[in-house]
Design a protein around this motif. Structure first.
Motif, PDB file in Angstrom:
ATOM      1  N   ILE A 165       0.616  -1.352  -0.493  1.00 27.79           N
ATOM      2  CA  ILE A 165      -0.259   0.010  -0.443  1.00 27.79           C
ATOM      3  C   ILE A 165       0.652   1.243   0.400  1.00 27.79           C
ATOM      4  CG2 ILE A 165      -2.121   1.515   1.075  1.00 27.79           C
ATOM      5  CD1 ILE A 165      -2.800  -1.508   2.359  1.00 27.79           C
ATOM      6  N   GLY A 166       1.774   1.133   1.124  1.00 25.53           N
ATOM      7  CA  GLY A 166       2.834   2.700   1.406  1.00 25.53           C
ATOM      8  C   GLY A 166       4.240   3.265  -0.328  1.00 25.53           C
ATOM      9  N   ALA A 167       4.710   3.344   0.107  1.00 30.98           N
ATOM     10  CA  ALA A 167       6.153   4.350  -0.714  1.00 30.98           C
ATOM     11  C   ALA A 167       6.333   3.402  -1.963  1.00 30.98           C
ATOM     12  CB  ALA A 167       6.288   5.315  -0.113  1.00 30.98           C
ATOM     13  N   GLY A 168       6.123   2.961  -1.563  1.00 31.68           N
ATOM     14  CA  GLY A 168       6.952   1.994  -2.775  1.00 31.68           C
ATOM     15  C   GLY A 168       6.094   1.061  -3.496  1.00 31.68           C
ATOM     16  N   GLY A 169       5.217   0.733  -3.302  1.00 32.18           N
ATOM     17  CA  GLY A 169       4.196  -0.372  -3.989  1.00 32.18           C
ATOM     18  C   GLY A 169       3.133   0.579  -4.842  1.00 32.18           C
TER      19      GLY A 169
END
Length: 261
Positions: A165-169
């Motif tokens: 969900i976060g910044a990398g995905g």
């Protein structure tokens, strides 16, 4: 022997195997309290099955989040609802893909390793040697690995969800690449992901999955024929049985945990 007799014999063998595996599980559960006095055994196994599985879980979480954001954006933009991208990615990951994908990865990496390790111990008479020294192999070898799986998988699942969900995905593809508003992305998640229903259920689901995987793995390894072929078959059986069991358990858990909508 005709087809009906073969079917009856196969069914009988399956039921007997299932009964033996439940008896083995009861032996494991009876041995768990002894870990209180030997925390080092548990910590070593959490490192083995949890920390060593971290890389594959992080990488898989990134790719799953990116794919969900990409496909979700193409669907939502047709309805002018691309601002709901964060909500759609978060709910799919938290409710279904996070626990299931992490469980399948865990079965393939840690489950197969557990079955092979215990199977090799049996093939090299290490388990028999413990019994000769009045050391219970289930208490010393099996119980720490079972408990470690139950503890490690929920933690790995939460890391998978954060990465997806976060910044990398999903955030990277949705906000940085496709231009979805960052505030809408996070506010949608905050408004629609319920802590009591979604977050708690992640830990419940993945805890059950961890118990299933490690139960299958230690049983297959402990009862593997003491040959290289037997260990190989135990490893394969662990991945196949655990993967199918996870999918079946996920269906039942989803029906129970999310029956309220």
């Amino acid at each position: 022997m005709n087809a009906a007799q073969r079917t009856f014999l196969t069914a009988t063998n399956w039921i007997a195997e299932l009964g033996r595996s439940f008896i083995f599980l009861l032996r494991i559960l009876r041995s768990l309290p002894s870990l209180v006095t030997k925390p080092r055994l548990l910590i070593e196994q959490i490192y083995s099955v949890g920390v060593l599985s971290l890389v594959i879980v992080v990488v898989a979480g990134l790719f799953v989040g990116m794919v969900l954001a990409l496909s979700g954006y193409r669907l939502l933009v047709g309805f002018g609802a691309e601002e709901a991208l964060g909500t759609s990615v978060a709910l799919v990951v938290v409710r279904e893909l996070g626990p299931v994908v992490t469980g399948l990865l865990f079965a393939g990496r840690a489950g197969s390793a557990l079955a092979a390790e215990i199977g090799l111990m049996k093939a090299t008479d290490q388990l028999s040697g413990m019994e000769m020294m009045a050391v219970d192999p289930v208490r010393r070898i099996v119980a720490p690995r079972f408990a470690a799986g139950v503890i490690a998988l929920p933690l790995l699942t939460s890391i998978f969800c954060v990465m997806a969900i976060g910044a990398g995905g999903g955030y990277f593809v949705g906000v940085d690449m496709l231009g979805v508003d960052a505030g809408s992305y996070w506010s949608g998640i905050q408004a629609n992901v319920d802590f009591g229903r979604d977050i708690i259920n992640i830990f419940l689901k993945s805890g059950v999955f961890g118990a299933i995987i490690t139960w299958v793995a230690v049983y297959q390894g402990y009862h593997a024929p003491p040959t290289s072929e037997g260990v190989s078959r135990a490893t394969t059986n662990t991945v196949v049985i655990a993967s199918l069991a996870i999918l079946g358990a996920n269906l039942m858990l989803t029906a129970v945990l999310f029956s309220g909508g």
